[in-house]
Design an enzyme around this catalytic site. Sequence first.
Site, mmCIF file in Angstrom:
data_model
loop_
_atom_site.group_PDB
_atom_site.id
_atom_site.type_symbol
_atom_site.label_atom_id
_atom_site.label_comp_id
_atom_site.label_asym_id
_atom_site.label_seq_id
_atom_site.Cartn_x
_atom_site.Cartn_y
_atom_site.Cartn_z
ATOM 1 N N THR A 127 8.189 5.824 3.507
ATOM 2 C CA THR A 127 9.239 6.806 3.768
ATOM 3 C C THR A 127 9.015 7.579 5.059
ATOM 4 O OG1 THR A 127 10.036 8.957 2.968
ATOM 5 C CG2 THR A 127 7.939 8.255 2.108
ATOM 6 N N ASP A 128 10.118 8.036 5.652
ATOM 7 C CA ASP A 128 10.004 8.889 6.852
ATOM 8 C C ASP A 128 9.305 10.206 6.523
ATOM 9 O OD1 ASP A 128 12.072 10.081 5.390
ATOM 10 O OD2 ASP A 128 13.504 10.150 7.041
ATOM 11 N N GLU A 129 9.247 10.559 5.234
ATOM 12 C CA GLU A 129 8.636 11.832 4.851
ATOM 13 C C GLU A 129 7.140 11.875 5.168
ATOM 14 O OE1 GLU A 129 9.977 13.578 1.176
ATOM 15 O OE2 GLU A 129 11.812 12.398 1.215
ATOM 16 N N TYR A 151 4.414 14.400 -2.979
ATOM 17 C CA TYR A 151 5.036 13.064 -2.958
ATOM 18 C C TYR A 151 4.724 12.358 -1.649
ATOM 19 C CZ TYR A 151 8.671 9.676 -1.749
ATOM 20 O OH TYR A 151 9.329 8.561 -1.290
ATOM 21 N N LYS A 155 2.425 8.987 -0.690
ATOM 22 C CA LYS A 155 2.967 7.806 0.001
ATOM 23 C C LYS A 155 2.163 7.532 1.278
ATOM 24 C CE LYS A 155 6.123 5.656 -0.815
ATOM 25 N NZ LYS A 155 6.211 4.416 -1.641
HETATM 26 P P1 NAD Z 1 13.069 5.162 -8.040
HETATM 27 O O1 NAD Z 1 12.389 6.387 -8.543
HETATM 28 O O2 NAD Z 1 14.546 5.033 -8.236
HETATM 29 O O3 NAD Z 1 12.400 3.859 -8.672
HETATM 30 C C1 NAD Z 1 11.033 3.728 -8.847
HETATM 31 C C2 NAD Z 1 10.788 2.559 -9.788
HETATM 32 O O4 NAD Z 1 9.361 2.370 -9.901
HETATM 33 C C3 NAD Z 1 11.320 2.780 -11.195
HETATM 34 O O5 NAD Z 1 11.992 1.623 -11.647
HETATM 35 C C4 NAD Z 1 10.068 3.036 -12.025
HETATM 36 O O6 NAD Z 1 10.193 2.638 -13.384
HETATM 37 C C5 NAD Z 1 9.044 2.193 -11.281
HETATM 38 N N1 NAD Z 1 7.665 2.647 -11.503
HETATM 39 C C6 NAD Z 1 7.185 3.913 -11.387
HETATM 40 N N2 NAD Z 1 5.874 3.937 -11.698
HETATM 41 C C7 NAD Z 1 5.511 2.654 -11.966
HETATM 42 C C8 NAD Z 1 4.285 2.035 -12.338
HETATM 43 N N3 NAD Z 1 3.166 2.745 -12.488
HETATM 44 N N4 NAD Z 1 4.266 0.699 -12.538
HETATM 45 C C9 NAD Z 1 5.409 -0.042 -12.406
HETATM 46 N N5 NAD Z 1 6.608 0.511 -12.078
HETATM 47 C C10 NAD Z 1 6.653 1.828 -11.855
HETATM 48 O O7 NAD Z 1 12.694 5.089 -6.504
HETATM 49 P P2 NAD Z 1 13.532 4.553 -5.260
HETATM 50 O O8 NAD Z 1 14.348 5.649 -4.741
HETATM 51 O O9 NAD Z 1 14.150 3.266 -5.619
HETATM 52 O O10 NAD Z 1 12.357 4.303 -4.220
HETATM 53 C C11 NAD Z 1 11.702 3.039 -4.140
HETATM 54 C C12 NAD Z 1 10.633 3.106 -3.068
HETATM 55 O O11 NAD Z 1 11.230 3.446 -1.812
HETATM 56 C C13 NAD Z 1 9.567 4.160 -3.328
HETATM 57 O O12 NAD Z 1 8.340 3.644 -2.939
HETATM 58 C C14 NAD Z 1 9.988 5.325 -2.428
HETATM 59 O O13 NAD Z 1 8.864 6.076 -2.038
HETATM 60 C C15 NAD Z 1 10.586 4.580 -1.258
HETATM 61 N N6 NAD Z 1 11.615 5.328 -0.504
HETATM 62 C C16 NAD Z 1 12.696 5.849 -1.139
HETATM 63 C C17 NAD Z 1 13.665 6.518 -0.397
HETATM 64 C C18 NAD Z 1 14.905 7.077 -1.048
HETATM 65 O O14 NAD Z 1 15.680 7.746 -0.366
HETATM 66 N N7 NAD Z 1 15.150 6.828 -2.327
HETATM 67 C C19 NAD Z 1 13.512 6.683 0.984
HETATM 68 C C20 NAD Z 1 12.386 6.127 1.597
HETATM 69 C C21 NAD Z 1 11.459 5.443 0.838
#
Ligand code: NAD
Length: 325
Positions: A127-129, A151, A155
């Site tokens: 993430t950009d964060e 968080y 990451k």
């Molecule tokens: P989300 O919270 O919607 O989904 C996370 C998924 O991971 C869920 O299905 C959850 O059940 C699963 N999970 C959590 N802990 C687990 C474990 N111990 N073992 C197996 N599965 C597990 O998240 P998202 O928004 O889809 O984000 C996905 C990725 O992208 C993350 O790594 C997040 O840091 C990154 N990201 C998200 C955004 C955003 O805007 N949503 C932006 C940049 C990066």
Amino acid sequence: MTMKKKILITGGCGFIGSNFIRYMLDKYPDYNIINIDKLTYAGKGENLKDKEGDSRYKFIHSDICEAPVVDKIVKGCDIIVHFAAESHVDRSILCSDAFVRTNVFGTHVLLEAAKRHNVSRYIQISTDECYGSIKKGSFTENSPILPNSPYSASKAAADLLARSYFVTHGLPVIITRSSNNFGPWQYPEKVIPLFITNLLEGKKVPLYGDGLNVRDWIFVLDNCAGIDLVMRNGKAGEVYNIGGGSEITNLELTRLILKKMGKGEESISYVSDRAGHDRRYSLNCAKIKKLGFRPKYDFKQALDLTIDWYKNNKPWWQKLKSKNV
Ligand code: NAD
């Protein structure tokens, strides 16, 4: 006959992971996908109900921290795309145990298995964060890592571990750092679906502080395309920023959603600011553009599409909101 490529997706029942799996299965007939997901509050099997009968797709309900299970699954996989994470900043402020466990330790378990079984690509979804906040200009992939929330710190720790496996063990790691994603299937605790669904329920929308924090929004399918591009054409050991090029303050975003949903300023409830709230995120995406990446979706049109999706999928989010987990 050419062998089918086997991709392991972690966290594929979450927001971006489920969109990515659907994107890949629809685009590539010769890919097999295994999805390992713990199904935390944020992961729902029904997010991929339409792919359940697809012989190229297999779901395994498990935790990425379970090393023996992960080891067995990784054996025989060519590529890992690691989405699984605890992803909500506000939850990490209340309690960050699960963030360190899944985001840091879970990543370590995957890296170890990837190393043991010589996967040909390991994509760390970040993430950009991780860069923290920037007043002017934009972060490049060489900017310092200065995360401000538990968080983003978890990451960033995972990114550094992944990088170390490239440098020390030669594991072909690529890290993507995207800006804020939005679109269908996003859990209604995140700002865009929270605001849309609150308005659909006749409630107000809680806006942090003065609302002048700036975010760069990317439609989830553009991020999926960026990840796919990097997976195929990116260079091992590199980081790629993936931004939407749509910077907007939270207040402007709120007003836009209100207008699109026929509501006025009286629907805004100003609430005290989030602790450690980053003021502005901004990504320089020149590096991925050199690979040919261009966001396909116009921000406002993608927002319309997203609003329509939440209007048309009420049972999905109403169930999640009523559980209040
Ligand atoms: P989300 O919270 O919607 O989904 C996370 C998924 O991971 C869920 O299905 C959850 O059940 C699963 N999970 C959590 N802990 C687990 C474990 N111990 N073992 C197996 N599965 C597990 O998240 P998202 O928004 O889809 O984000 C996905 C990725 O992208 C993350 O790594 C997040 O840091 C990154 N990201 C998200 C955004 C955003 O805007 N949503 C932006 C940049 C990066």
